[in-house]
Enzyme design. Structure first.
Site, short mmCIF file in Angstrom:
data_model
loop_
_atom_site.label_atom_id
_atom_site.label_comp_id
_atom_site.label_asym_id
_atom_site.label_seq_id
_atom_site.Cartn_x
_atom_site.Cartn_y
_atom_site.Cartn_z
N TYR A 98 -11.40 -20.87 -11.07
CA TYR A 98 -10.12 -21.39 -11.55
C TYR A 98 -10.04 -21.53 -13.07
O TYR A 98 -8.97 -21.80 -13.61
CB TYR A 98 -9.84 -22.74 -10.90
CG TYR A 98 -9.71 -22.66 -9.40
CD1 TYR A 98 -8.58 -22.10 -8.82
CD2 TYR A 98 -10.72 -23.12 -8.58
CE1 TYR A 98 -8.46 -22.00 -7.45
CE2 TYR A 98 -10.61 -23.03 -7.19
CZ TYR A 98 -9.48 -22.47 -6.64
OH TYR A 98 -9.37 -22.37 -5.27
N HIS A 154 -2.81 -22.94 -13.71
CA HIS A 154 -2.86 -24.26 -13.09
C HIS A 154 -3.90 -25.17 -13.75
O HIS A 154 -3.89 -26.37 -13.52
CB HIS A 154 -3.17 -24.10 -11.60
CG HIS A 154 -2.36 -24.98 -10.69
ND1 HIS A 154 -1.19 -25.61 -11.06
CD2 HIS A 154 -2.56 -25.33 -9.40
CE1 HIS A 154 -0.71 -26.29 -10.04
NE2 HIS A 154 -1.53 -26.15 -9.02
N TYR A 166 -9.44 -31.20 -6.44
CA TYR A 166 -8.44 -30.14 -6.37
C TYR A 166 -7.08 -30.75 -6.67
O TYR A 166 -6.85 -31.95 -6.50
CB TYR A 166 -8.47 -29.34 -5.06
CG TYR A 166 -9.71 -28.49 -4.98
CD1 TYR A 166 -9.73 -27.21 -5.53
CD2 TYR A 166 -10.86 -28.98 -4.40
CE1 TYR A 166 -10.88 -26.43 -5.48
CE2 TYR A 166 -12.03 -28.22 -4.35
CZ TYR A 166 -12.02 -26.94 -4.90
OH TYR A 166 -13.17 -26.19 -4.87
N ASN A 180 -3.96 -30.99 -5.63
CA ASN A 180 -3.03 -31.76 -4.80
C ASN A 180 -3.53 -33.15 -4.44
O ASN A 180 -2.77 -33.95 -3.88
CB ASN A 180 -2.67 -30.98 -3.54
CG ASN A 180 -1.86 -29.74 -3.87
OD1 ASN A 180 -1.43 -29.52 -4.99
ND2 ASN A 180 -1.67 -28.90 -2.87
N ASP A 239 0.25 -28.62 -16.06
CA ASP A 239 1.05 -27.41 -16.21
C ASP A 239 2.46 -27.62 -15.68
O ASP A 239 2.69 -28.42 -14.79
CB ASP A 239 0.38 -26.25 -15.46
CG ASP A 239 0.26 -26.52 -13.97
OD1 ASP A 239 -0.53 -27.42 -13.60
OD2 ASP A 239 0.94 -25.86 -13.16
N ASN A 275 2.78 -30.96 -7.36
CA ASN A 275 2.09 -31.67 -6.29
C ASN A 275 0.98 -32.60 -6.79
O ASN A 275 0.77 -33.68 -6.23
CB ASN A 275 1.52 -30.69 -5.27
CG ASN A 275 2.61 -30.05 -4.45
OD1 ASN A 275 3.67 -30.63 -4.23
ND2 ASN A 275 2.37 -28.83 -4.00
#
Length: 191
Positions: free
Chosen positions: A14, A19, A69, A71, A96, A117
């Site tokens: 990632y 993100h 993570y 969310n 972001d 989220n």
């Protein structure tokens, strides 16, 4: 004590994705103040986050990268804020935003989570919208991509300079906030 968090997803896959610009902005802030390495021990381990401390204008600041993570970002931020007795008004979050063009940074001292989220989870877990946030524009997705694929895609070399300038602008705003200067609703464009 203040808490400044950057939102993103953990892991090498990632790194450098749209993100994860919240993590990248936090890294820029950490470098600006010669912070020690982020570690996942102590309270960070308890609440599944990497943390380190800096001092800005005499204010102790806990830097936080949730490892939950995106969310579930509120698990780490909510847990650490309660553990260290940090009020929502003393929390700032970098994240972001697809509704802002690349190179645009928007700072607000409070407000809704919008469609993000990770921010929704933070609002829910804190039980408050009264925390500062700095949104870093990543632009809207191309028509041929779905949203998840876009935000998890890597930004290219051509965009890297724009994001570096955006991270610097975000850190300037964060530094002013930490020092007690208010900015209500401030938008900066670096391009």
């Amino acid at each position: 004590m203040k808490l400044v968090a950057g939102l993103g997803n953990p892991g090498r896959d990632y790194a450098g994705t749209y993100h994860n610009v919240g993590f990248d902005a936090l890294d820029t802030l950490a470098a600006r103040f010669s912070a020690p390495d982020f570690k996942g021990d102590g309270a960070g381990k308890k609440f599944n986050a990497l943390t380190c401390d800096i001092s800005v204008s005499g204010e102790k600041v806990l830097l936080v990268k949730p490892l939950t993570y995106m969310n579930l970002s509120g698990d780490a931020i909510g847990g650490l804020s309660r553990y260290f007795k940090i009020e929502p008004k003393d929390i700032l979050v970098f994240f972001d935003d697809i509704d802002l063009h690349k190179g645009v940074v928007r700072a607000r001292e409070n407000g809704s989570a919008g469609t993000h989220n990770g921010m929704r989870d933070i609002v829910y877990k804190l039980g408050s919208t009264d925390f500062a946030r700095i949104r870093i524009g990543i632009g809207n997705k191309p028509n041929y991509m779905n949203l998840a694929d876009y935000v998890l895609s890597h930004y290219g070399e051509a965009e890297k300079k724009i994001f570096e300038l955006a991270f610097k602008a975000a850190c300037d705003l964060a530094e002013a906030w930490i020092a007690g200067k208010t900015w209500q609703d401030k938008t900066v464009s670096v391009v």
